[in-house]
Design a protein around this motif. Sequence first.
Motif, PDB file in Angstrom:
ATOM      1  N   ILE A 194       0.746  -1.270  -0.146  1.00 50.87           N
ATOM      2  CA  ILE A 194       0.164  -0.002  -0.110  1.00 50.87           C
ATOM      3  C   ILE A 194       1.010   1.341  -0.016  1.00 50.87           C
ATOM      4  O   ILE A 194       0.627   2.170  -0.772  1.00 50.87           O
ATOM      5  N   VAL A 195       1.955   1.145   0.760  1.00 56.36           N
ATOM      6  CA  VAL A 195       2.884   2.342   0.981  1.00 56.36           C
ATOM      7  C   VAL A 195       3.550   2.595  -0.536  1.00 56.36           C
ATOM      8  O   VAL A 195       3.730   3.748  -1.002  1.00 56.36           O
ATOM      9  N   GLU A 196       3.926   1.514  -1.134  1.00 57.25           N
ATOM     10  CA  GLU A 196       4.186   1.593  -2.549  1.00 57.25           C
ATOM     11  C   GLU A 196       3.520   2.218  -3.584  1.00 57.25           C
ATOM     12  O   GLU A 196       3.882   2.842  -4.413  1.00 57.25           O
ATOM     13  N   LEU A 197       1.990   1.718  -3.515  1.00 56.10           N
ATOM     14  CA  LEU A 197       1.134   2.361  -4.258  1.00 56.10           C
ATOM     15  C   LEU A 197       1.061   3.901  -4.078  1.00 56.10           C
ATOM     16  O   LEU A 197       1.034   4.665  -4.754  1.00 56.10           O
ATOM     17  N   ALA A 198       1.203   3.934  -2.607  1.00 57.76           N
ATOM     18  CA  ALA A 198       0.964   5.773  -2.350  1.00 57.76           C
ATOM     19  C   ALA A 198       2.260   6.313  -2.971  1.00 57.76           C
ATOM     20  O   ALA A 198       2.042   7.431  -3.492  1.00 57.76           O
ATOM     21  N   ALA A 199       3.368   5.819  -2.999  1.00 58.13           N
ATOM     22  CA  ALA A 199       4.444   6.198  -3.467  1.00 58.13           C
ATOM     23  C   ALA A 199       4.451   6.531  -5.079  1.00 58.13           C
ATOM     24  O   ALA A 199       4.862   7.524  -5.569  1.00 58.13           O
TER      25      ALA A 199
END
Length: 230
Positions: free
Chosen positions: A197-202
Amino acid sequence: VCLVDFDLQFGDIGIAMRVNPVKTLKDLVDMSTHLDKQALTSLAISVRPDFDVLLAPSNPVDAEFITGEMCGNVLHLLQGLYDYIVVDSSPAFTDVVLESFDSADVHVLLTTLDIPTIKNMRVSISTMDELELPRSKRILVVNHSDLATGVGIDDVERSLGMPVSIRIPSSAGVPTSINQGVTLVQSEPKHPVSKAIVELAAMITGRDKEEETKSKRSIFPARKAKVTAS
């Protein structure tokens, strides 16, 4: 960040976030002739610092009174109040969903490794093409990406004609976090699902993943207002 529940009939953000629906988008109907930033701010419910939600109506019947034009105005006003607006949409191409797609900078397309869901996603992508929604805005995400279903990531990419950008693994931690009303990114930031999810946010924000993880605001940091529809 403002999370907007535009699944007006069956939205469940309030339940997932353990938010009491004292105010919902139903109140837009009474505000439609004088909707401004101040009125909209009164409908937003604070979940924690720098993170607000706008909830879908508690009664599905009320959804029919909320128009696409109203929701378009909501998104326009929210851009002057927040750094990021995340829209949770319904699976149908309603006027409200179309307004969301028109306003959004990013379209997050979520699928799983099963034939019916992939077929529905292919129909959705074809519809988006017919509506001339830019392909450059799309991010394809596969949920439960590690399940052995007989369908692989390569099959998804061939069928949909676009690359998979993010893979979110399966985990019992997800329903547990929902039942607890706390996001997995909050409770277990090193969890594989949280990392995805953090990768998606990034990817959406254009910031480094490590920087996202360290952010004290949210996984969506401050910058010029951006709308994400999923």
